[in-house]
Design an enzyme around this catalytic site. Sequence first.
Site, PDB file in Angstrom:
ATOM      1  N   CYS A 188     108.945 -27.844 -28.381  1.00 41.06           N
ATOM      2  CA  CYS A 188     108.756 -27.854 -29.834  1.00 41.06           C
ATOM      3  C   CYS A 188     110.105 -27.550 -30.490  1.00 41.06           C
ATOM      4  O   CYS A 188     110.712 -26.502 -30.212  1.00 41.06           O
ATOM      5  CB  CYS A 188     107.740 -26.767 -30.172  1.00 41.06           C
ATOM      6  SG  CYS A 188     107.456 -26.551 -31.931  1.00 41.06           S
ATOM      7  N   CYS A 226     111.298 -33.658 -33.737  1.00 45.13           N
ATOM      8  CA  CYS A 226     109.990 -33.004 -33.708  1.00 45.13           C
ATOM      9  C   CYS A 226     109.253 -33.719 -32.596  1.00 45.13           C
ATOM     10  O   CYS A 226     109.205 -34.960 -32.578  1.00 45.13           O
ATOM     11  CB  CYS A 226     109.258 -33.190 -35.040  1.00 45.13           C
ATOM     12  SG  CYS A 226     107.504 -32.686 -34.949  1.00 45.13           S
ATOM     13  N   THR A 227     108.698 -32.963 -31.661  1.00 45.03           N
ATOM     14  CA  THR A 227     108.130 -33.612 -30.472  1.00 45.03           C
ATOM     15  C   THR A 227     106.857 -34.404 -30.788  1.00 45.03           C
ATOM     16  O   THR A 227     106.398 -35.181 -29.958  1.00 45.03           O
ATOM     17  CB  THR A 227     107.862 -32.590 -29.360  1.00 45.03           C
ATOM     18  OG1 THR A 227     107.062 -31.514 -29.888  1.00 45.03           O
ATOM     19  CG2 THR A 227     109.157 -32.046 -28.807  1.00 45.03           C
ATOM     20  N   SER A 263     103.182 -26.202 -30.680  1.00 45.69           N
ATOM     21  CA  SER A 263     102.177 -25.869 -31.685  1.00 45.69           C
ATOM     22  C   SER A 263     100.904 -26.699 -31.486  1.00 45.69           C
ATOM     23  O   SER A 263      99.836 -26.292 -31.916  1.00 45.69           O
ATOM     24  CB  SER A 263     102.740 -26.136 -33.080  1.00 45.69           C
ATOM     25  OG  SER A 263     103.111 -27.501 -33.179  1.00 45.69           O
ATOM     26  N   TYR A 280     103.196 -25.874 -37.302  1.00 50.77           N
ATOM     27  CA  TYR A 280     104.091 -24.732 -37.519  1.00 50.77           C
ATOM     28  C   TYR A 280     105.145 -25.033 -38.593  1.00 50.77           C
ATOM     29  O   TYR A 280     105.712 -24.130 -39.186  1.00 50.77           O
ATOM     30  CB  TYR A 280     104.860 -24.426 -36.221  1.00 50.77           C
ATOM     31  CG  TYR A 280     104.133 -23.617 -35.173  1.00 50.77           C
ATOM     32  CD1 TYR A 280     102.767 -23.363 -35.232  1.00 50.77           C
ATOM     33  CD2 TYR A 280     104.855 -23.104 -34.084  1.00 50.77           C
ATOM     34  CE1 TYR A 280     102.128 -22.640 -34.244  1.00 50.77           C
ATOM     35  CE2 TYR A 280     104.216 -22.357 -33.096  1.00 50.77           C
ATOM     36  CZ  TYR A 280     102.855 -22.133 -33.171  1.00 50.77           C
ATOM     37  OH  TYR A 280     102.252 -21.402 -32.192  1.00 50.77           O
ATOM     38  N   GLY A 281     105.425 -26.330 -38.767  1.00 50.15           N
ATOM     39  CA  GLY A 281     106.643 -26.765 -39.456  1.00 50.15           C
ATOM     40  C   GLY A 281     106.872 -26.266 -40.860  1.00 50.15           C
ATOM     41  O   GLY A 281     108.008 -26.203 -41.312  1.00 50.15           O
TER      42      GLY A 281
END
Length: 282
Positions: A69, A202-203, A7, A38-39
């Site tokens: 992601c 979460c990256t 994202s 996006y989360g």
Amino acid sequence: MIGIFDSGLGGLTVLRALAARFPDSEFLYLGDHANVPYGNRPSDEIVELTRRGVEELFKRDAKLVLLGCNTATAVAARRLQQVWLPGANWPGHNILGIVAPTVEAATQTPWAVTTPQYPQKYTTDLLAVFGTTRTVTSGVYPEEIRKRCPRMRVFQQVAANLAGAIEDEAPEDELDGLVAEAVRGLRAQTNGVEPDRVILGCTHFPIVERLFAKHLGSSVRILSQPEVVADSLEHYLERHPHFADCSRAGGLHMLTTGSANEISARAQVFWPDAPTFQHTKT
Ligand code: DGL
């Protein structure tokens, strides 16, 4: 050429590990900065945005796309792999996610093995997963971990605004406050018991790993998802060398759906050697 999709900037934590592991390979990175984060978005929107990103990378000659992601992987990977790709006109292309290798590393069990194998190394560990709202509500981490290690105690904690704050280059005290709040949320669930191990699911979060380490304390081991993903891609390319064959020229190519100048500058804050981005639409 191998495509990496996220994202926004988070996938760079994965790309950096891949660039170090495969210095002769060619990677094409796409950050969907026009739509980050996006989360907290509805699942259907995440699926569509991810599909558009993957297709853009395919069009630009990436035969293999790795979703860098967790949110896109948790929500969209299966649908894109099993429903969209077989009906789309992209023969010889594939999409990989990053949840499976992370679960394999956390459980020390291959993804293909979906029942407990005994004796288990980490049978009763308390494992914490920090993620975005959508990753946590998908339940993919606890579900896949418990299949393989049913006695492992898995707690999930949402850090809903952290990825967005990292993208916005929020000041250190704001980031520190968001991480502290997430760690407090975890402790409230575990009644103060510290986890043995943590997945930053979460990256974006490895960018502030120092803050997680500070708030979690020194006895907690943080699993390095970028390294785990690099290990897993190495094994995948051994088994599927035709994807590696098309990645011999070397080099990193960077695309963003946002402002190229702005994103190039932001990336360099935590990755001083990050290559500059070019703008694209998806
Ligand atoms: N970096 C992403 C992840 O791993 C997404 C963060 C976001 O866009 O909310 O979940």
